[in-house]
Design a protein around this motif. Structure first.
Motif, PDB file in Angstrom:
ATOM      1  N   UNK A  23       1.316  -1.283  -0.071  1.00  0.00           N
ATOM      2  CA  UNK A  23       0.283   0.023   0.378  1.00  0.00           C
ATOM      3  C   UNK A  23       1.279   1.005   0.270  1.00  0.00           C
ATOM      4  N   UNK A  24       2.404   1.410   0.297  1.00  0.00           N
ATOM      5  CA  UNK A  24       2.884   2.480   0.365  1.00  0.00           C
ATOM      6  C   UNK A  24       2.338   3.716   1.305  1.00  0.00           C
ATOM      7  N   UNK A  25       1.292   2.914   3.027  1.00  0.00           N
ATOM      8  CA  UNK A  25       1.279   4.650   3.452  1.00  0.00           C
ATOM      9  C   UNK A  25       2.386   5.151   4.489  1.00  0.00           C
ATOM     10  N   UNK A  26       2.447   5.935   4.470  1.00  0.00           N
ATOM     11  CA  UNK A  26       3.079   7.390   5.410  1.00  0.00           C
ATOM     12  C   UNK A  26       2.288   6.654   6.635  1.00  0.00           C
ATOM     13  N   UNK A  27       3.322   6.971   7.535  1.00  0.00           N
ATOM     14  CA  UNK A  27       3.240   6.472   9.282  1.00  0.00           C
ATOM     15  C   UNK A  27       2.754   7.678   9.618  1.00  0.00           C
ATOM     16  N   UNK A  28       2.282   8.416   9.387  1.00  0.00           N
ATOM     17  CA  UNK A  28       1.218   9.070   9.153  1.00  0.00           C
ATOM     18  C   UNK A  28      -0.171   8.672   8.554  1.00  0.00           C
ATOM     19  N   UNK A  29      -0.261   8.162   7.721  1.00  0.00           N
ATOM     20  CA  UNK A  29      -1.251   7.898   7.052  1.00  0.00           C
ATOM     21  C   UNK A  29      -1.468   6.628   7.728  1.00  0.00           C
ATOM     22  N   UNK A  30      -0.650   5.639   7.774  1.00  0.00           N
ATOM     23  CA  UNK A  30      -1.168   4.422   8.833  1.00  0.00           C
ATOM     24  C   UNK A  30      -1.673   4.702  10.900  1.00  0.00           C
ATOM     25  N   UNK A  31      -1.095   5.971  11.190  1.00  0.00           N
ATOM     26  CA  UNK A  31      -2.164   6.405  12.181  1.00  0.00           C
ATOM     27  C   UNK A  31      -3.213   6.922  12.110  1.00  0.00           C
ATOM     28  N   UNK A  32      -3.634   7.666  10.474  1.00  0.00           N
ATOM     29  CA  UNK A  32      -5.161   8.128  10.505  1.00  0.00           C
ATOM     30  C   UNK A  32      -5.850   7.054  10.704  1.00  0.00           C
ATOM     31  N   UNK A  33      -5.657   5.780   9.618  1.00  0.00           N
ATOM     32  CA  UNK A  33      -6.524   5.049   9.567  1.00  0.00           C
ATOM     33  C   UNK A  33      -6.585   3.984  10.425  1.00  0.00           C
ATOM     34  N   UNK A  34      -6.036   3.805  11.459  1.00  0.00           N
ATOM     35  CA  UNK A  34      -5.981   3.611  13.325  1.00  0.00           C
ATOM     36  C   UNK A  34      -6.888   4.282  13.578  1.00  0.00           C
ATOM     37  N   UNK A  35      -6.643   5.196  13.485  1.00  0.00           N
ATOM     38  CA  UNK A  35      -7.099   6.096  14.314  1.00  0.00           C
ATOM     39  C   UNK A  35      -8.849   6.396  13.870  1.00  0.00           C
ATOM     40  N   UNK A  36      -8.863   6.355  12.248  1.00  0.00           N
ATOM     41  CA  UNK A  36     -10.563   6.068  11.908  1.00  0.00           C
ATOM     42  C   UNK A  36     -10.763   4.810  12.785  1.00  0.00           C
ATOM     43  N   UNK A  37     -10.228   4.176  13.306  1.00  0.00           N
ATOM     44  CA  UNK A  37     -10.882   2.341  13.461  1.00  0.00           C
ATOM     45  C   UNK A  37     -11.362   2.867  14.069  1.00  0.00           C
ATOM     46  N   UNK A  38     -10.937   3.665  15.525  1.00  0.00           N
ATOM     47  CA  UNK A  38     -11.297   3.708  17.080  1.00  0.00           C
ATOM     48  C   UNK A  38     -12.213   4.232  16.443  1.00  0.00           C
ATOM     49  N   UNK A  39     -12.610   4.850  15.964  1.00  0.00           N
ATOM     50  CA  UNK A  39     -13.777   6.016  16.192  1.00  0.00           C
ATOM     51  C   UNK A  39     -15.082   4.711  15.522  1.00  0.00           C
ATOM     52  N   UNK A  40     -14.545   3.970  15.242  1.00  0.00           N
ATOM     53  CA  UNK A  40     -16.133   2.816  15.840  1.00  0.00           C
ATOM     54  C   UNK A  40     -16.213   2.279  15.759  1.00  0.00           C
ATOM     55  N   UNK A  41     -15.535   2.821  17.413  1.00  0.00           N
ATOM     56  CA  UNK A  41     -15.906   2.003  18.703  1.00  0.00           C
ATOM     57  C   UNK A  41     -17.611   2.612  19.028  1.00  0.00           C
ATOM     58  N   UNK A  42     -19.038   1.819  19.341  1.00  0.00           N
ATOM     59  CA  UNK A  42     -19.319   2.583  19.283  1.00  0.00           C
ATOM     60  C   UNK A  42     -20.573   2.953  20.701  1.00  0.00           C
ATOM     61  N   UNK A  43     -21.896   2.499  20.431  1.00  0.00           N
ATOM     62  CA  UNK A  43     -22.559   2.544  21.759  1.00  0.00           C
ATOM     63  C   UNK A  43     -23.171   1.210  21.567  1.00  0.00           C
ATOM     64  N   UNK A  44     -23.006  -0.101  23.000  1.00  0.00           N
ATOM     65  CA  UNK A  44     -23.507  -1.154  22.686  1.00  0.00           C
ATOM     66  C   UNK A  44     -24.199  -0.965  23.856  1.00  0.00           C
ATOM     67  N   UNK A  45     -24.776  -2.328  23.619  1.00  0.00           N
ATOM     68  CA  UNK A  45     -26.309  -2.046  24.016  1.00  0.00           C
ATOM     69  C   UNK A  45     -25.927  -2.582  26.194  1.00  0.00           C
TER      70      UNK A  45
END
Length: 484
Positions: A422-444
């Protein structure tokens, strides 16, 4: 260059016949089964031998492939017919009586009512015949019964393991272990997949061998390394001795305790309770709250493969879908429900997989080399809580996961065509991780139930089973579909 798999040896085909598909979890690890015929490619044949067509760069594509039997420290006699054992009810000798598996319902005894569920934002409604089976409509009594069974350690042989031991709601509905620990501290070969949003799943388990939550619920309870070497009859008779369960089954199903009722109740609880939505992403995407995501999360979202809202003027300055995540993690639950080989578990020195994944349970006549080492795409929702990652728990952090994809996975003959560097830069890899963590939601929120007392008047503490037992003995022998 790595060659594609050519043929499968007679040994591989014979052992692959041990799992022809179906529902439920794993079967019993019985000591003796019909051993596979020895491979003609090598005098020392291992379980699930695969004929690997090793073609060097200078070899032509039409040159006859050289058959190689991988060196595997596996005893074929330890393999079991997963589906056969489950259909038989878990016994090694004879099946459970039909009255244990199912009973006709006396409708006059049922005292239950429908359950209406409001799902978290970002998820589709739970609809009968869509993501709720027609044979198992949602009801209040069924949900409460399933909740008790889910947390009750008496479902296991020695009263120490419950469903929640490996699928703890407080741990992202997993156990946060590389491989799960079952009865007597025994371990299997796969990590416990999350139950989160499995209401929307088309298949269950890492290899998809169960077509429903109802089917999945029937496996672990009679798996010898998960809940003990016991039959369905053993389990059902144990629960029939508990007055509280007999009473509830009568009111919910109009029957005595049965495997059918157990599966339906547990599945109902999981279908309703293990829902996650209303994450930062959902607030941004559905509510239009442009401030719900940080700049890093927005960049990660675009790299992941999703566009910003049309009314969001933020300039991410990154390439859309550079991380290629939406090639597999699609839809509102961020999974295409398909099976992919991304190189996890591939041993380049042995030229073999540690776990054959989807290939094992595909029926003869439908097997495809692309399924070798392929596993189900998990949801990305609640991914922050459900590590370690991959079917074998080999990647400990989300950063490791992103780096695995960034390097193009582990090259192997069946690597998915969408896996590439993919040739992601270090900052891009960090951004992808940040978005995945933004999918932590409101569980029952799940409160532990009060379990019905046994014949001795004692009430088990469901909290005690939330802690897996200490590891006693690792499973040194690979089983083609060992747990999960």
């Amino acid at each position: 260059m790595l060659a594609r798999f050519g043929w499968v040896t007679r040994s591989a085909l014979a052992t692959a016949l041990l799992a022809l598909g179906g529902c439920g979890g794993t079967g019993n690890e019985k000591e003796e089964v019909a051993s596979a015929e020895p491979s003609t490619a090598s005098p020392s044949s291992g379980a699930l031998d695969a004929a690997v067509a090793k073609v060097s760069d200078k070899d032509s594509a039409d040159k006859p492939a050289h058959l190689v039997t991988p060196d595997r420290a596996v005893d074929p006699k330890k393999l079991v017919d997963v589906v056969e054992q489950e259909v038989k009810g878990g016994e090694n000798a004879s099946p459970s009586p039909e009255s244990i598996l199912w009973l006709p319902s006396d409708q006059s005894k049922i005292k239950d009512e429908p359950l209406t569920v409001k799902v978290p934002k970002g998820l589709s409604p739970l609809i009968l015949n869509v993501n709720v089976p027609a044979a198992n409509p949602l009801t209040k009594g069924k949900f409460e019964l399933g909740k008790q069974l889910y947390f009750d350690p008496r479902v296991s042989l020695d009263g120490t393991i419950s469903c929640a031991t490996c699928h703890n709601p407080e741990k992202g509905w997993t156990d946060q272990l590389s491989v799960s620990v079952g009865i007597d501290g025994h371990t299997g070969g796969r990590s416990a997949p999350t139950v989160v949003n499995t209401a929307y799943g088309k298949t269950m388990f890492w290899d998809g061998r169960s077509p429903s939550l109802e089917g999945q619920a029937q496996g672990p309870i009679q798996n010898p390394i998960e809940m003990g070497k016991q039959s369905y009859e053993d389990i059902v008779l144990r629960l029939r001795a508990i007055p509280g369960y007999k009473d509830q089954f009568e009111k919910v199903f109009g029957t005595d305790v049965t495997l059918d009722g157990m599966a339906k109740a547990i599945a109902t609880f999981e279908r309703v309770a293990a829902l996650s939505g209303n994450s930062k992403y959902d607030k941004y995407n559905s509510d239009g709250d442009l401030t719900a995501l940080s700049e890093s999360e927005k960049r990660g979202m675009v790299l992941f493969g999703l566009r910003l809202r049309g009314d969001d003027e933020f300039k991410t300055n990154v390439a859309l879908k550079k991380a290629e995540c939406t090639s597999c993690h699609t839809g509102s639950n961020f999974t295409n429900e398909q099976f992919h080989n991304i190189g996890v578990g591939w041993n380049a020195e042995k030229n073999d997989f540690a776990d054959y994944g989807r290939f094992v349970i595909s029926p003869i006549g439908s097997k495809n080399n692309s399924e070798l080492g392929a596993f189900k795409t998990p949801t990305v929702r609640e991914i922050e809580k459900s590590g370690p990652y991959m079917h074998d728990g080999s990647l400990k952090t989300l950063e490791e996961v992103v780096e695995h994809y960034n390097k193009g996975g582990n090259p192997n003959p069946s690597l998915d065509k969408d896996i590439k560097k993919l040739n992601l830069t270090d900052s891009e890899k960090a951004d992808v991780v940040a978005f995945m963590k933004a999918l932590t939601g409101e569980q029952v929120k799940v409160e532990l139930p009060t379990l019905p007392p046994g014949t001795d008047g004692k009430i088990p503490d469901p909290h005690a089973a939330l802690t897996p037992p200490p590891v006693k003995a690792a499973a040194n022998v690979f089983h083609p579909a060992v747990q999960r």
